[in-house]
Design a protein around this motif. Structure first.
Motif, PDB file in Angstrom:
ATOM      1  N   THR A 142       0.851  -1.190   0.000  1.00 60.89           N
ATOM      2  CA  THR A 142       0.000   0.000   0.000  1.00 60.89           C
ATOM      3  C   THR A 142       0.886   1.238   0.000  1.00 60.89           C
ATOM      4  N   CYS A 143       0.412   2.251  -0.702  1.00 59.66           N
ATOM      5  CA  CYS A 143       1.121   3.529  -0.777  1.00 59.66           C
ATOM      6  C   CYS A 143       0.065   4.624  -0.857  1.00 59.66           C
ATOM      7  N   PHE A 144      -0.050   5.406   0.193  1.00 62.20           N
ATOM      8  CA  PHE A 144      -1.060   6.465   0.237  1.00 62.20           C
ATOM      9  C   PHE A 144      -0.372   7.819   0.151  1.00 62.20           C
ATOM     10  N   PHE A 145      -0.847   8.630  -0.760  1.00 65.94           N
ATOM     11  CA  PHE A 145      -0.276   9.959  -0.946  1.00 65.94           C
ATOM     12  C   PHE A 145      -0.914  10.926   0.045  1.00 65.94           C
ATOM     13  N   PRO A 146      -0.133  11.839   0.604  1.00 67.62           N
ATOM     14  CA  PRO A 146      -0.670  12.787   1.574  1.00 67.62           C
ATOM     15  C   PRO A 146      -1.763  13.651   0.952  1.00 67.62           C
ATOM     16  N   TYR A 147      -2.785  13.898   1.726  1.00 68.19           N
ATOM     17  CA  TYR A 147      -3.904  14.738   1.310  1.00 68.19           C
ATOM     18  C   TYR A 147      -3.386  16.100   0.866  1.00 68.19           C
ATOM     19  N   LYS A 148      -3.787  16.532  -0.315  1.00 67.12           N
ATOM     20  CA  LYS A 148      -3.257  17.763  -0.893  1.00 67.12           C
ATOM     21  C   LYS A 148      -3.902  19.027  -0.328  1.00 67.12           C
ATOM     22  N   ASN A 149      -5.090  18.910   0.212  1.00 68.43           N
ATOM     23  CA  ASN A 149      -5.770  20.031   0.860  1.00 68.43           C
ATOM     24  C   ASN A 149      -5.924  21.252  -0.050  1.00 68.43           C
ATOM     25  N   THR A 150      -6.114  21.006  -1.338  1.00 66.02           N
ATOM     26  CA  THR A 150      -6.442  22.060  -2.296  1.00 66.02           C
ATOM     27  C   THR A 150      -7.613  21.559  -3.129  1.00 66.02           C
ATOM     28  N   GLY A 151      -8.333  22.460  -3.723  1.00 67.50           N
ATOM     29  CA  GLY A 151      -9.509  22.070  -4.490  1.00 67.50           C
ATOM     30  C   GLY A 151      -9.177  21.388  -5.803  1.00 67.50           C
ATOM     31  N   GLY A 152     -10.146  20.644  -6.315  1.00 73.42           N
ATOM     32  CA  GLY A 152     -10.041  20.036  -7.633  1.00 73.42           C
ATOM     33  C   GLY A 152      -9.070  18.877  -7.712  1.00 73.42           C
ATOM     34  N   HIS A 153      -8.859  18.462  -8.942  1.00 74.55           N
ATOM     35  CA  HIS A 153      -7.922  17.375  -9.209  1.00 74.55           C
ATOM     36  C   HIS A 153      -6.493  17.882  -9.043  1.00 74.55           C
ATOM     37  N   PRO A 154      -5.553  16.966  -8.856  1.00 78.32           N
ATOM     38  CA  PRO A 154      -4.158  17.373  -8.673  1.00 78.32           C
ATOM     39  C   PRO A 154      -3.629  18.190  -9.851  1.00 78.32           C
ATOM     40  N   LYS A 155      -2.930  19.231  -9.527  1.00 76.77           N
ATOM     41  CA  LYS A 155      -2.264  20.076 -10.520  1.00 76.77           C
ATOM     42  C   LYS A 155      -0.926  19.435 -10.887  1.00 76.77           C
ATOM     43  N   VAL A 156      -0.255  19.981 -11.882  1.00 78.39           N
ATOM     44  CA  VAL A 156       0.992  19.400 -12.374  1.00 78.39           C
ATOM     45  C   VAL A 156       2.008  19.232 -11.250  1.00 78.39           C
ATOM     46  N   ASN A 157       2.199  20.256 -10.436  1.00 77.27           N
ATOM     47  CA  ASN A 157       3.194  20.135  -9.367  1.00 77.27           C
ATOM     48  C   ASN A 157       2.785  19.069  -8.348  1.00 77.27           C
ATOM     49  N   GLU A 158       1.486  18.912  -8.102  1.00 75.95           N
ATOM     50  CA  GLU A 158       1.018  17.869  -7.180  1.00 75.95           C
ATOM     51  C   GLU A 158       1.203  16.485  -7.798  1.00 75.95           C
ATOM     52  N   GLN A 159       1.008  16.383  -9.106  1.00 76.04           N
ATOM     53  CA  GLN A 159       1.261  15.116  -9.801  1.00 76.04           C
ATOM     54  C   GLN A 159       2.739  14.749  -9.712  1.00 76.04           C
ATOM     55  N   ARG A 160       3.596  15.753  -9.877  1.00 75.88           N
ATOM     56  CA  ARG A 160       5.040  15.507  -9.770  1.00 75.88           C
ATOM     57  C   ARG A 160       5.417  15.020  -8.374  1.00 75.88           C
TER      58      ARG A 160
END
Length: 170
Positions: free
Chosen positions: A136-154
């Motif tokens: 299992t690998c869980f990514f930390p909650y981004k706490n921003t609206g919408g789908h992940p942005k490019v920097n969040e995807q990176r």
């Protein structure tokens, strides 16, 4: 070079924003054509990443959603039902790729928010599968609206690479 395959997200395991769910279409070349079946022997990955359940997490709480009604009627699925559906799907992937490492991930949207039940569902399913090559690998909650942005995807890509390098024995 190692082979990796990622199954697409944007669809649910138990319910989706449209009539089909991933267990009904993951093996298709064309998702709308049940006769266009992928030959799992034509590409054998070393690692499979499954990043699903975000969409389920929204729809199972909306009894007025058309797909909720189509899949569940008036009663939301139980925790046991959700875990079993995930376990069955991961088991089907294991059946296709018996030697691959499988990473069961949850993206950085609200399925990983503090207090969310969804990481526990994934952990429970993986535990029940009792397979040392399923992680299992869980990514930390981004706490921003919408789908992940490019920097969040990176950020998620970097975390996944680090996870693979630290946990998967090539």
């Amino acid at each position: 070079m190692h082979n990796t395959i990622a199954l697409p997200s944007g669809i649910g395991i138990t319910v989706s924003w449209f009539p089909m769910v991933m267990p009904e279409m993951y093996n298709r070349l064309d998702p709308t054509d049940s006769t266009s079946v992928w030959d799992f022997n034509s590409y054998v990955p070393d690692v499979v990443v499954i990043n699903l359940f975000q969409n389920d997490s929204w729809i199972v709480t909306d009894p007025n959603n058309e797909q909720f009604i189509n899949r569940f009627g008036e009663q939301a699925p139980t925790d046991t039902t959700i875990i079993q559906a995930y376990k069955d799907f991961v088991g089907s992937i294991r059946g296709q790729y018996p030697h691959a490492a499988i990473i069961c991930a949850l993206g950085n949207m609200d399925a990983t928010k503090s207090g969310s039940a969804w990481p526990g569902y994934v952990q429970s399913a993986v535990h029940q599968l009792n397979d040392p090559d399923i992680y299992t690998c869980f990514f930390p909650y981004k706490n921003t609206g919408g789908h992940p942005k490019v920097n969040e995807q990176r950020q998620m890509a970097s975390q996944l690479i680090e996870f693979i390098e630290a946990n998967i024995n090539w």
